[in-house]
Design an enzyme around this catalytic site. Sequence first.
Site, PDB file in Angstrom:
ATOM      1  N   ASP A 287       0.834  -1.199   0.000  1.00 13.55           N
ATOM      2  CA  ASP A 287       0.000   0.000   0.000  1.00 13.55           C
ATOM      3  C   ASP A 287       0.873   1.256   0.000  1.00 13.55           C
ATOM      4  O   ASP A 287       0.635   2.199  -0.768  1.00 13.55           O
ATOM      5  CB  ASP A 287      -0.914  -0.034   1.243  1.00 13.55           C
TER       6      ASP A 287
ATOM      7  N   GLU B   3      -1.938  -5.124  -4.075  1.00 14.07           N
ATOM      8  CA  GLU B   3      -1.021  -4.387  -3.194  1.00 14.07           C
ATOM      9  C   GLU B   3       0.066  -5.314  -2.653  1.00 14.07           C
ATOM     10  O   GLU B   3       1.243  -4.932  -2.584  1.00 14.07           O
ATOM     11  CB  GLU B   3      -1.788  -3.751  -2.035  1.00 14.07           C
TER      12      GLU B   3
END
Lengths: 236, 236
Positions: free
Chosen positions: A46, A118
């Site tokens: 992320d 991610e």
Amino acid sequence: MSKATRLTVLEQQLGHTFSDAQLLRQALTHRSYAANHYERLEFLGDGVLNCGIARCLYDQFTHIKEGELSRIRAHLVKQDTLVLIAQDLNVSNYVLLGEGELKSGGLNRPSILADVVEAMIGAIFLDAGFDAAQAVVAQLYAPLLKTIDPSNAGKDAKTQLQERLQGQKLPVPKYTIIDIQGAAHEQLFTVSCIIDALHIKTQGEGSTRRLAEQHAAHLAMTLLDNAGKQHPSKRG
Amino acid sequence: MSKATRLTVLEQQLGHTFSDAQLLRQALTHRSYAANHYERLEFLGDGVLNCGIARCLYDQFTHIKEGELSRIRAHLVKQDTLVLIAQDLNVSNYVLLGEGELKSGGLNRPSILADVVEAMIGAIFLDAGFDAAQAVVAQLYAPLLKTIDPSNAGKDAKTQLQERLQGQKLPVPKYTIIDIQGAAHEQLFTVSCIIDALHIKTQGEGSTRRLAEQHAAHLAMTLLDNAGKQHPSKRG
């Protein structure tokens, strides 16, 4: 096709060959499947994704202000967009889920698809450093980044496609549900997007009608872009 | 001291010498001062900081789950924490503000101090790449990262200091306002934090009493850590 061969296909799509193949496997492993699952990699990814996208936008839009850049970035890293990327990569073919998750439709759950994207970015960061991960982010997002018009960013794919067609004085596209599979709460919708005037037809999938339509619109815009590239003389 | 010499001091504190000194100057320039201001660098630096902190936490806490890591990161990148870093670096000595902002107390405004820290990190990223920026983030945050107890993370400096002293059966520290400068809404508070039993006295500054107390508590914890390092035999 063996599991190893299949992961090679995924690596080719990502544009990164792992030195430590275990990292890719971990990025694809849901906690319902094994203890060594993707959640910590997702946390890392992320951050890498946010930073990588920030760099792409900073370089691409040299005169756009911070507030607008933040708005575009938020659009690019949100779950709906990550699901589009996951679909481009056929992530659901590779995700390792426990039996319960499999049965309850986990392979098409937007949160899982987005998390795995991610996690894979986090895994590449650990495997080969930031610049390698940044290159993968730039490549995965290239089609989306190419179509960003700062005044459009933040608008979803359907809205962008519609406005683009209207700009060419063409009728709006038609969306039709052509398939629904699975029981309630585990459904997979298939929706077609047809632009008669341009002989374009795409099919999108998603766990809701809305997501399937967005996916189909996204694919239609990719086709439009590629058509523009192959026949540059028709542009402008 | 000339402006160039002063920026050298800042570079030494950051642990990075700029190839392109103009980037550092831009990171210190508020939009009230010049058109080439820090806001786009701040956008970039926000991403670099998030990613850099994520990497530090991922490496330091090898067994902590994603949710907890996210909570700790949020604490480390929030404005109050960035203001503490800005104060360690004496950022307000270097920021370039327009006259109006200067008069309205901009040099001590938490949002400006925090933004400049992010902008400097973005500037280092552009100047020398991610690994250089990551190294600076790790160094700036080293004192904070050292004191993170996962069960404490998210607690502010005053709370952490108090709990630490209570753990040693010592009385709570005393906070006293020793100076207030400036007119209303532009005030700079100076607060002392005294721990009699350990002969520790620190002074913190901030645009509110609360921020000044947090700063003083943060400095007291840094002193405690350094005392522990210099006299390891006195530890635990």
